[in-house]
Scaffold this motif. Structure first.
Motif, PDB file in Angstrom:
ATOM      1  N   THR A   1       0.843  -1.208   0.000  1.00  0.00           N
ATOM      2  CA  THR A   1       0.000   0.000   0.000  1.00  0.00           C
ATOM      3  C   THR A   1       0.877   1.256   0.000  1.00  0.00           C
ATOM      4  OG1 THR A   1      -1.628  -1.218   1.294  1.00  0.00           O
ATOM      5  CG2 THR A   1      -1.906   1.161   1.173  1.00  0.00           C
ATOM      6  N   LEU A   2       1.924   1.224   0.832  1.00  0.00           N
ATOM      7  CA  LEU A   2       2.830   2.377   0.905  1.00  0.00           C
ATOM      8  C   LEU A   2       3.527   2.606  -0.444  1.00  0.00           C
ATOM      9  CD1 LEU A   2       3.925   4.556   2.728  1.00  0.00           C
ATOM     10  CD2 LEU A   2       5.627   2.965   3.603  1.00  0.00           C
ATOM     11  N   ALA A   3       3.932   1.497  -1.083  1.00  0.00           N
ATOM     12  CA  ALA A   3       4.577   1.626  -2.394  1.00  0.00           C
ATOM     13  C   ALA A   3       3.599   2.186  -3.426  1.00  0.00           C
ATOM     14  CB  ALA A   3       5.104   0.270  -2.853  1.00  0.00           C
ATOM     15  N   LEU A   4       2.334   1.801  -3.303  1.00  0.00           N
ATOM     16  CA  LEU A   4       1.323   2.313  -4.242  1.00  0.00           C
ATOM     17  C   LEU A   4       1.124   3.820  -4.043  1.00  0.00           C
ATOM     18  CD1 LEU A   4      -0.627   1.583  -6.491  1.00  0.00           C
ATOM     19  CD2 LEU A   4      -2.350   1.031  -4.761  1.00  0.00           C
ATOM     20  N   VAL A   5       1.086   4.245  -2.776  1.00  0.00           N
ATOM     21  CA  VAL A   5       1.014   5.690  -2.490  1.00  0.00           C
ATOM     22  C   VAL A   5       2.227   6.377  -3.134  1.00  0.00           C
ATOM     23  CG1 VAL A   5       1.131   7.442  -0.676  1.00  0.00           C
ATOM     24  CG2 VAL A   5      -0.283   5.424  -0.342  1.00  0.00           C
ATOM     25  N   GLY A   6       3.380   5.725  -2.990  1.00  0.00           N
ATOM     26  CA  GLY A   6       4.613   6.271  -3.562  1.00  0.00           C
ATOM     27  C   GLY A   6       4.535   6.406  -5.069  1.00  0.00           C
ATOM     28  N   VAL A   7       3.941   5.417  -5.720  1.00  0.00           N
ATOM     29  CA  VAL A   7       3.817   5.480  -7.189  1.00  0.00           C
ATOM     30  C   VAL A   7       2.931   6.658  -7.595  1.00  0.00           C
ATOM     31  CG1 VAL A   7       2.754   4.325  -9.170  1.00  0.00           C
ATOM     32  CG2 VAL A   7       4.326   3.072  -7.694  1.00  0.00           C
ATOM     33  N   PHE A   8       1.809   6.803  -6.912  1.00  0.00           N
ATOM     34  CA  PHE A   8       0.892   7.911  -7.235  1.00  0.00           C
ATOM     35  C   PHE A   8       1.594   9.260  -7.020  1.00  0.00           C
ATOM     36  CE2 PHE A   8      -2.901   5.007  -6.193  1.00  0.00           C
ATOM     37  CZ  PHE A   8      -3.158   4.778  -7.521  1.00  0.00           C
TER      38      PHE A   8
ATOM     39  N   ALA B   1      -4.851   4.059  -1.160  1.00  0.00           N
ATOM     40  CA  ALA B   1      -3.557   4.621  -1.583  1.00  0.00           C
ATOM     41  C   ALA B   1      -3.767   5.881  -2.404  1.00  0.00           C
ATOM     42  CB  ALA B   1      -2.782   3.579  -2.380  1.00  0.00           C
ATOM     43  N   ALA B   2      -4.769   5.841  -3.289  1.00  0.00           N
ATOM     44  CA  ALA B   2      -5.036   7.013  -4.132  1.00  0.00           C
ATOM     45  C   ALA B   2      -5.447   8.206  -3.274  1.00  0.00           C
ATOM     46  CB  ALA B   2      -6.125   6.687  -5.145  1.00  0.00           C
ATOM     47  N   VAL B   3      -6.283   7.937  -2.259  1.00  0.00           N
ATOM     48  CA  VAL B   3      -6.746   9.027  -1.384  1.00  0.00           C
ATOM     49  C   VAL B   3      -5.550   9.631  -0.629  1.00  0.00           C
ATOM     50  CG1 VAL B   3      -8.063   9.532   0.707  1.00  0.00           C
ATOM     51  CG2 VAL B   3      -9.107   8.208  -1.123  1.00  0.00           C
ATOM     52  N   VAL B   4      -4.685   8.752  -0.091  1.00  0.00           N
ATOM     53  CA  VAL B   4      -3.514   9.250   0.649  1.00  0.00           C
ATOM     54  C   VAL B   4      -2.607  10.059  -0.287  1.00  0.00           C
ATOM     55  CG1 VAL B   4      -1.426   8.578   1.890  1.00  0.00           C
ATOM     56  CG2 VAL B   4      -3.571   7.382   2.336  1.00  0.00           C
ATOM     57  N   ALA B   5      -2.394   9.509  -1.511  1.00  0.00           N
ATOM     58  CA  ALA B   5      -1.538  10.215  -2.468  1.00  0.00           C
ATOM     59  C   ALA B   5      -2.137  11.567  -2.843  1.00  0.00           C
ATOM     60  CB  ALA B   5      -1.326   9.357  -3.705  1.00  0.00           C
ATOM     61  N   LEU B   6      -3.463  11.569  -3.065  1.00  0.00           N
ATOM     62  CA  LEU B   6      -4.124  12.839  -3.406  1.00  0.00           C
ATOM     63  C   LEU B   6      -3.977  13.846  -2.267  1.00  0.00           C
ATOM     64  CD1 LEU B   6      -7.420  11.889  -5.261  1.00  0.00           C
ATOM     65  CD2 LEU B   6      -5.582  13.356  -6.083  1.00  0.00           C
TER      66      LEU B   6
ATOM     67  N   LEU C   1      -1.569  13.932  -0.154  1.00  0.00           N
ATOM     68  CA  LEU C   1      -0.170  14.394  -0.184  1.00  0.00           C
ATOM     69  C   LEU C   1       0.038  15.472  -1.248  1.00  0.00           C
ATOM     70  CD1 LEU C   1       2.078  11.226   0.219  1.00  0.00           C
ATOM     71  CD2 LEU C   1       2.232  13.329   1.535  1.00  0.00           C
ATOM     72  N   VAL C   2      -0.516  15.215  -2.444  1.00  0.00           N
ATOM     73  CA  VAL C   2      -0.371  16.186  -3.535  1.00  0.00           C
ATOM     74  C   VAL C   2      -1.044  17.504  -3.153  1.00  0.00           C
ATOM     75  CG1 VAL C   2      -1.020  16.715  -5.911  1.00  0.00           C
ATOM     76  CG2 VAL C   2      -0.143  14.450  -5.340  1.00  0.00           C
ATOM     77  N   ALA C   3      -2.256  17.393  -2.584  1.00  0.00           N
ATOM     78  CA  ALA C   3      -2.967  18.613  -2.178  1.00  0.00           C
ATOM     79  C   ALA C   3      -2.154  19.359  -1.126  1.00  0.00           C
ATOM     80  CB  ALA C   3      -4.343  18.243  -1.624  1.00  0.00           C
ATOM     81  N   GLY C   4      -1.625  18.595  -0.163  1.00  0.00           N
ATOM     82  CA  GLY C   4      -0.786  19.206   0.873  1.00  0.00           C
ATOM     83  C   GLY C   4       0.435  19.865   0.272  1.00  0.00           C
ATOM     84  N   ALA C   5       1.045  19.161  -0.697  1.00  0.00           N
ATOM     85  CA  ALA C   5       2.254  19.698  -1.339  1.00  0.00           C
ATOM     86  C   ALA C   5       1.956  21.014  -2.031  1.00  0.00           C
ATOM     87  CB  ALA C   5       2.805  18.682  -2.332  1.00  0.00           C
ATOM     88  N   LEU C   6       0.802  21.074  -2.685  1.00  0.00           N
ATOM     89  CA  LEU C   6       0.466  22.295  -3.426  1.00  0.00           C
ATOM     90  C   LEU C   6       0.059  23.424  -2.476  1.00  0.00           C
ATOM     91  CD1 LEU C   6      -1.451  20.707  -6.423  1.00  0.00           C
ATOM     92  CD2 LEU C   6       0.832  21.735  -6.461  1.00  0.00           C
TER      93      LEU C   6
END
Lengths: 134, 235
Positions: free
Chosen positions: A86-93, B23-28, B30-35
């Protein structure tokens, strides 16, 4: 590939990520310029406002992520495998976002940052296969 | 019996979808936070200069007593946040302790590798140099630095900043900005950067007399600059 082989592959890719992110983090805090294939790009990316989030270098976040994945790999419980994938997937995104920023916003490529962004993809692949096999 | 594997498959598929979605939600996030938390240099726009240049002689891009044996050459991009930091943290010590007493002469050389706003800013700065006010304008631009290539170096901003610099003729500044003389100054900076093999900013070179300049690394530490300058002054 055997589970042992996958685990070794995952460890190698994660160590590569730690090496790259560690180097970028060191360069940031030691105020050193990174060795760049072509002058300009690395400095431009590293000096850009996208290189930090709330004062924390993006490379440091990457280093923390790789270290966490390493810890999860060493733990190797089913929940650790799921967490690592899951962490790696977050990393990819997130890396996809960083690559887009480099190519289309900053308009410069830092080869180390790019390597840091891209090494997470094989890490995800290996960690996902391990997770699916468990 | 056939329902169990299919049910397990369904659960597994659901788990994968949940993991990907999480994962997509966490990444989003992060991106929102980054911006949102991105330090774009902001136009904090403090009205008080970080460096006091009052009364110090200037000649073009050179600040201080031309007779000084030690010369500090600074390569900088006016859009570079690290150059802004250097100007804020280190330049006050350089100017107060070394340039003002006539011990060291400082020279500004501009680079434009970050983009179009770098070129515009450098043109204005060299145009100010034609009136021997380059150092005041570069300091004012750093104080009001915006996000890279966002178009922050506007005529209005420069006009406001220039109006606060004593002795600077604002109309002449704008007239000179695109002159052949300023174009040549930019080209000269680029040639010097290439000759000195400068690929990042800020880069500092020290020159003692006519000797070959050498690079110093001081980060944003005024003490480290003092050490390097004291060494150079002792020969």
């Amino acid at each position: 590939m055997s589970d042992r082989g996958l685990r070794i592959a995952a460890l190698l890719v994660t160590l590569a990520g730690i090496g790259i992110a560690g180097y970028l983090t060191w360069a940031h805090f030691a105020d050193q310029s990174v060795v760049c294939v072509q002058g300009g790009g690395c400095e431009k990316v590293q000096e850009s406002s996208y290189a930090e989030i709330a004062g924390v270098p993006v490379a440091t976040l990457g280093l923390a992520s790789y270290l966490t994945i390493l810890a999860l790999l060493l733990w190797d419980a089913p929940v650790a495998r799921l967490s690592a994938a899951t962490l790696a997937l977050v990393g990819v995104f997130f890396s996809a976002y960083l690559v887009v920023v480099q190519l289309f916003v900053i308009d410069a490529v830092c080869i180390w940052c790019m390597a840091n962004d891209l090494v997470v993809a094989p890490a995800l692949a290996v960690l996902t296969v391990r997770r699916l096999r468990s | 019996m056939a329902t169990r594997p299919s049910s397990r498959q369904g659960t597994s598929r659901r788990s994968i979808v949940i993991v990907i979605a999480a994962a997509a939600v966490v990444a989003l996030a992060l991106v929102a936070g980054a911006l949102l938390l991105r330090d774009d240099g902001g136009s904090s726009g403090s009205a008080t200069p970080d460096v006091d240049f009052t009364g110090i002689p200037q000649e073009g891009a050179v600040l201080g007593d031309l007779g000084a044996t030690v010369r500090l050459i600074e390569y900088a991009d006016l859009q570079c946040p690290a150059c802004r930091e250097y100007t804020k943290e280190v330049e006050p010590t350089l100017v107060a302790d070394y340039v003002r007493p006539g011990r060291v002469v400082a020279e500004f050389r501009g680079m434009t590798f970050i983009g179009s706003d770098s070129v515009t800013a450098l043109r204005f700065v060299h145009a100010a140099g034609l009136q021997n006010r380059l150092w005041q304008l570069q300091e004012a631009l750093y104080r009001n630095q915006g996000a890279e290539n966002s178009g922050w170096v506007t005529d209005d901003l420069v006009r406001d900043l220039a109006a606060d610099i004593p002795g600077l003729d604002v109309d002449k500044l704008f007239a000179d900005k695109n002159s052949a003389e300023v174009t040549e100054l930019l080209a000269e900076d680029a040639r010097n950067a290439q000759a000195d093999q400068v690929s990042e900013t800020p880069t500092l070179l020290l020159q003692i007399g006519d000797a070959e300049p050498y690079q110093i690394h001081i980060g944003f530490d005024p003490g480290a600059l003092s050490d390097a300058l004291d060494d150079a002054l002792q020969g």
